[in-house]
Design an enzyme around this catalytic site. Structure first.
Site, PDB file in Angstrom:
ATOM      1  N   TYR A 386       0.762  -1.196   0.154  1.00 50.61           N
ATOM      2  CA  TYR A 386      -0.002  -0.132  -0.007  1.00 50.61           C
ATOM      3  C   TYR A 386       0.866   1.332  -0.027  1.00 50.61           C
ATOM      4  CZ  TYR A 386      -4.839  -1.372   0.179  1.00 50.61           C
ATOM      5  OH  TYR A 386      -6.115  -1.849  -0.232  1.00 50.61           O
ATOM      6  N   HIS A 389       2.564   6.199  -3.083  1.00 50.26           N
ATOM      7  CA  HIS A 389       2.511   7.686  -3.001  1.00 50.26           C
ATOM      8  C   HIS A 389       2.486   8.233  -4.644  1.00 50.26           C
ATOM      9  CE1 HIS A 389       4.563   7.240   1.039  1.00 50.26           C
ATOM     10  NE2 HIS A 389       3.660   8.305   1.089  1.00 50.26           N
TER      11      HIS A 389
END
Length: 617
Positions: A386, A389
């Site tokens: 996860y 960015h």
């Protein structure tokens, strides 16, 4: 060993029965030889279900059985735990009250004996994290994800605030990253703080015990980013009347400590405020709805039922809207819908409700609770995949929802930290939603990391390269490098740099940086470089963790399974979850956005612009 631990052991043994092993093995074979994404929808779906079965058998590894001390105290069990989510996540499993609560360990998706070492030589090995950041992650211009809008990135951070946090890093003993002579970084060496140690680790365990860390947030999907992770935080967030939460418009911050400037909270930016505000408002709308349906309910009853409903609605939106938008391959869209509604589908659910106890037929919500052989917790591998960015833009063109006229041009720096408050003072929430809904996010790929986040100034004034930090964190936390990660998930490793990516320029850049050693390539770099399945915004390797954890975190949570009933949620509450989507949530609180969302079936795809009728830029 406790009775519960014995049950987990028997459950895992049962889940690995011969027919299941055959199905899982066949799915793995077909995926390796052909690829699930190359098949038609139905056979592709069958392969994904087989892979999920295999992953449930072999890739859920418990750390809670390792020696521990000073475990968080769940407090005494009470009747309210049966029907209310606790503030800290305790008592979700009534027999194992600490399971998944704030302050407990992350689990792993790899065998504990396969966790790589994290000595300074390993963490800072060449190419070191800063070299990787500069050579392979720096964005020169935005590579857009044109199938989605920038609410994708705001939603993801909003979810991460609910799911996991390693806590505040200590200032002592930072990692010291050597810099190249031509590196313009203002301090030498670059210093990156360490991840906090596991406070529950038994000091007598010795060096042979695998590295473990704790999640300071609740592991459960319980909207703790809206409601806080402790009773004290919840008391500060609530008004004490009709179950409602404080809102920005009340001149009361919806963050856990109203006496503190929320813009000083790490990660604070405009996108997070948008989602915090929207779902605090949604909670209050649910309270009003329940109060009208059940006028005798007091503040506590309204709050607890509304929290359950809001949390489930957020989980539903993530499952059947956000994720299918970012991985919009026809097979994955169907798979995610099946997670929620089963193969019977939404129409059958709306007409008849559950028609079977099977999660395959009628979906996970309302099915039997199942931890699949390991006490539930999120995993370090889940955290690693996860790290997305690149979804975040550097430049933001804020515009009016009425006529698409420019309000102001902003950089990410302008809408982060204290600067974000200035934008909030002059720009309506409807205009912010419209602007985010009509701007593309970045694609999760190489050379697309936000420039601002490579020179990010933390609230304490410390300068940080978050791209280098992302690389370092995976090494520090024992997440395997790319090829080994794939092997441990029984995926085919890259045989060469040209096999890793179909971009020959990238293949050459990675080869030069990693000294022609394909086994050294970091997980993040491999995931960002690999070929994407059709409709995907991020990698197929990351998706392998999704296949497993997207279903386990629903099926392990009794408030999504056996307690997902009108008796617990209320009949009106269950109807609210069924009847609502991200679009209806937005339009309930900002009806002026109806033209921008007209005709769209998913609020995470580009909205119509007021000027041209089409979205995305």
């Amino acid at each position: 060993m406790s009775t519960q631990r014995s049950l987990f052991r028997r459950s895992r043994s049962a889940s690995a029965s011969l027919p299941r092993r055959i199905v899982g093995g066949l799915a793995e074979y077909v995926d390796r030889r052909i690829g699930w994404d190359k098949l038609a929808v139905l056979p592709g779906l069958a392969v994904l279900f087989g892979l999920r079965m295999k992953l449930r058998q072999e890739n859920l590894h418990d750390t809670t059985h390792l020696p521990s001390v000073n475990l968080p105290d769940p407090g005494p069990k009470s009747e309210k735990h049966k029907v209310n989510r606790s503030a800290d996540g305790s008592f979700n499993d009534l027999d194992e009250p600490r399971m998944g609560m704030a302050g407990t360990r992350f689990n792993r998706n790899i065998p504990l004996d396969k966790i790589p070492s994290a000595t300074p030589e390993d963490v800072l090995s060449r190419p070191n994290p800063r070299e990787v950041s500069r050579a392979l992650l720096t964005r020169h211009e935005l590579i857009p994800a044109e199938s989605v809008n920038s609410l994708i990135s705001t939603w993801l951070q909003f979810m991460i605030r609910d799911w996991f946090s390693h806590g505040t890093s200590p200032e002592d003993r930072p990692w010291e990253v050597p810099l190249m002579d031509d590196d313009p970084w203002p301090e030498r060496p670059m210093r990156i703080t360490r991840t906090p140690d596991d406070p529950t680790r038994d000091p007598r365990a010795g060096a042979d015990m695998p590295d473990t860390r704790v999640n300071v947030s609740s592991h459960w999907w319980d909207a703790s980013q809206v409601y806080g992770s402790s009773e004290a935080e919840q008391r500060q967030l609530r008004t004490g009347e009709l179950g409602r939460l404080r809102l920005w418009d009340d001149e009361q911050t919806p963050f856990p400590d109203p006496s503190r400037d929320p813009s000083r909270v790490p990660g604070f930016w405009l996108g997070l405020v948008i989602m915090q505000n929207l779902f605090a408002r949604e909670h209050n709308a649910i309270c009003d709805h329940l109060h009208a349906a059940y006028p005798s309910w007091d503040d506590e009853e309204l709050f607890q039922r509304a929290r359950l409903v809001n949390s489930a609605l957020i989980a539903k939106i993530h499952t059947v809207e956000w994720t299918p938008a970012v991985i919009s391959h026809p097979t994955t869209v169907k798979a995610l819908q099946t997670n929620w509604w089963g193969v019977a589908g939404e129409r059958v659910h709306n007409l008849l409700g559950r028609i079977s106890g099977s999660e395959l037929v009628s979906g996970i919500p309302g099915a039997k609770t199942d931890h699949y052989g390991a006490p539930f917790a999120l995993t370090e591998e889940f955290v690693a995949i996860y790290r997305m960015h690149p979804l975040i833009r550097d430049d933001w063109h804020l515009r009016s929802a009425v006529d698409d006229e420019t309000l102001r041009h902003c950089t990410l720096r302008d809408i982060s930290g204290p600067e974000a408050l200035k934008v909030l003072e002059t720009t309506s929430m409807a205009d912010l939603l419209y602007s985010f809904g009509t701007l593309h996010p970045g694609l999760v790929t190489l050379h697309n990391f936000p420039k601002f986040l490579q020179e990010f100034q933390r609230p304490d004034g410390h300068l940080q390269d978050l791209a280098a930090t992302d690389i370092l964190r995976s090494r520090e936390l024992g997440v395997p490098r790319y090829n080994e990660f794939r092997r441990l998930l029984r995926m085919k490793p890259a045989a060469s740099f040209e096999d890793l990516t179909d971009n020959p320029v990238w293949a050459d850049e990675i080869k030069r940086l990693y000294g022609n050693d394909i086994e050294k390539v970091d997980l993040t770099i491999g995931m960002y470089a690999e070929r994407l399945p059709a409709g995907f915004t991020f990698s197929n390797t990351a998706f392998r963790i999704f296949i497993l954890m997207a279903s386990v975190r629903l099926s392990s949570d009794r408030f999504f399974t056996e307690y997902y009933t009108p008796e617990v949620y209320s009949k009106a509450g269950m109807a609210w979850i069924d009847d609502n989507t991200m679009a209806t949530v937005i339009l309930r609180h900002h009806p002026e956005l109806r033209p921008a969302l007209a005709g769209l079936t998913n609020a995470f795809v580009p909205w119509h612009t007021a000027q041209s009728g089409t979205g995305g830029s």
